[in-house]
Design an enzyme around this catalytic site. Structure first.
Site, short mmCIF file in Angstrom:
data_model
loop_
_atom_site.label_atom_id
_atom_site.label_comp_id
_atom_site.label_asym_id
_atom_site.label_seq_id
_atom_site.Cartn_x
_atom_site.Cartn_y
_atom_site.Cartn_z
N ARG A 59 0.83 -1.22 0.00
CA ARG A 59 0.00 0.00 0.00
C ARG A 59 0.86 1.26 0.00
NH1 ARG A 59 -2.81 -3.98 2.93
NH2 ARG A 59 -1.62 -3.44 4.78
N GLU A 96 4.50 -10.12 14.93
CA GLU A 96 3.85 -10.71 16.09
C GLU A 96 4.17 -12.21 16.18
OE1 GLU A 96 -0.19 -9.55 16.05
OE2 GLU A 96 -0.56 -10.28 18.09
P1 AMP Z 1 4.09 -2.54 12.18
O1 AMP Z 1 5.37 -3.09 11.62
O2 AMP Z 1 3.59 -3.29 13.38
O3 AMP Z 1 4.15 -1.04 12.42
O4 AMP Z 1 2.95 -2.79 11.08
C1 AMP Z 1 2.86 -1.95 9.97
C2 AMP Z 1 2.61 -2.72 8.70
O5 AMP Z 1 1.66 -3.78 8.87
C3 AMP Z 1 2.03 -1.79 7.66
O6 AMP Z 1 2.66 -2.07 6.41
C4 AMP Z 1 0.55 -2.09 7.65
O7 AMP Z 1 0.07 -2.10 6.33
C5 AMP Z 1 0.39 -3.46 8.32
N1 AMP Z 1 -0.56 -3.44 9.46
C6 AMP Z 1 -0.24 -3.66 10.76
N2 AMP Z 1 -1.33 -3.60 11.55
C7 AMP Z 1 -2.38 -3.33 10.74
C8 AMP Z 1 -3.79 -3.10 10.96
N3 AMP Z 1 -4.34 -3.17 12.18
N4 AMP Z 1 -4.56 -2.81 9.88
C9 AMP Z 1 -4.00 -2.73 8.64
N5 AMP Z 1 -2.70 -2.92 8.37
C10 AMP Z 1 -1.88 -3.22 9.40
#
Ligand code: AMP
Length: 176
Positions: A59, A96
């Protein structure tokens, strides 16, 4: 124009139980909301002399490509491992459950280039952190990071602010 937040669809329990997935495809699919999103990001970064926009698969490609055109900057894809055809630098980070690896072309930009990181959402910040490591590896100057959505309770944006002076998000969802 309605609040940008109202264009983002929430899908409960996707991709796994307990996750509230913030789906920006509904925002991307609305011409006025998409234009407004790019206009707002452009407004935040227009004076930062951005030379390259680095967008995170997938995205971040949509937002980053449109924003790069508006800023008069180039675009660099940060991709999941195994997709880029030329020599790459790679960075692994924890999800996670398990690990993921991001890659960027080794010759994507030169040392000292002013790079703006773009993704749709920041949650724990693991993805953004790995992306900043990749940009650092090539000697890029991370002038900012922009997201449509921040999930502040997961702490990613606060963590990223310790590495990057300008972290911008347009919409906030409290909780996970
Ligand atoms: P993080 O590495 O935990 O900051 O997760 C960010 C990445 O995971 C981004 O590329 C988001 O597109 C995806 N992502 C994580 N959590 C969500 C969520 N609750 N809804 C949509 N996309 C998420």
């Amino acid at each position: 124009m309605k609040d940008l937040k109202s264009y983002i669809r929430t899908i409960p329990d996707f991709p796994s139980d307990g996750i509230q997935f913030r789906d920006v495809t509904t925002l991307f699919g609305n011409p006025a909301a998409l234009k407004h999103t790019i206009d707002l990001l452009f407004g935040h970064f227009r004076n930062d002399r951005v030379q390259m926009v680095a967008g995170v698969e997938a995205r971040g490609f949509i937002l980053g490509g449109a924003l790069a055109c508006r800023l008069g900057a180039g675009f660099v894809p940060i991709r999941k491992k195994g997709k880029l055809p030329h020599q790459t630098v790679e960075e692994s980070y924890s999800l996670e459950y398990g690990e993921a690896t991001l890659e960027m072309h080794l010759d994507a930009f030169g040392a000292g280039d002013r790079v703006l990181l773009i993704d749709d959402l920041i949650a724990t910040g693991g993805t953004a952190d790995a992306a900043v490591n990749l940009i650092d590896h090539l000697g890029g100057d991370v002038v900012g990071a922009g997201f449509v959505v921040d999930l502040p309770d997961l702490g990613g944006s606060a963590r990223l602010k310790s590495r990057c002076d300008k972290v911008v998000s347009l919409v906030t969802f409290d909780g996970e």
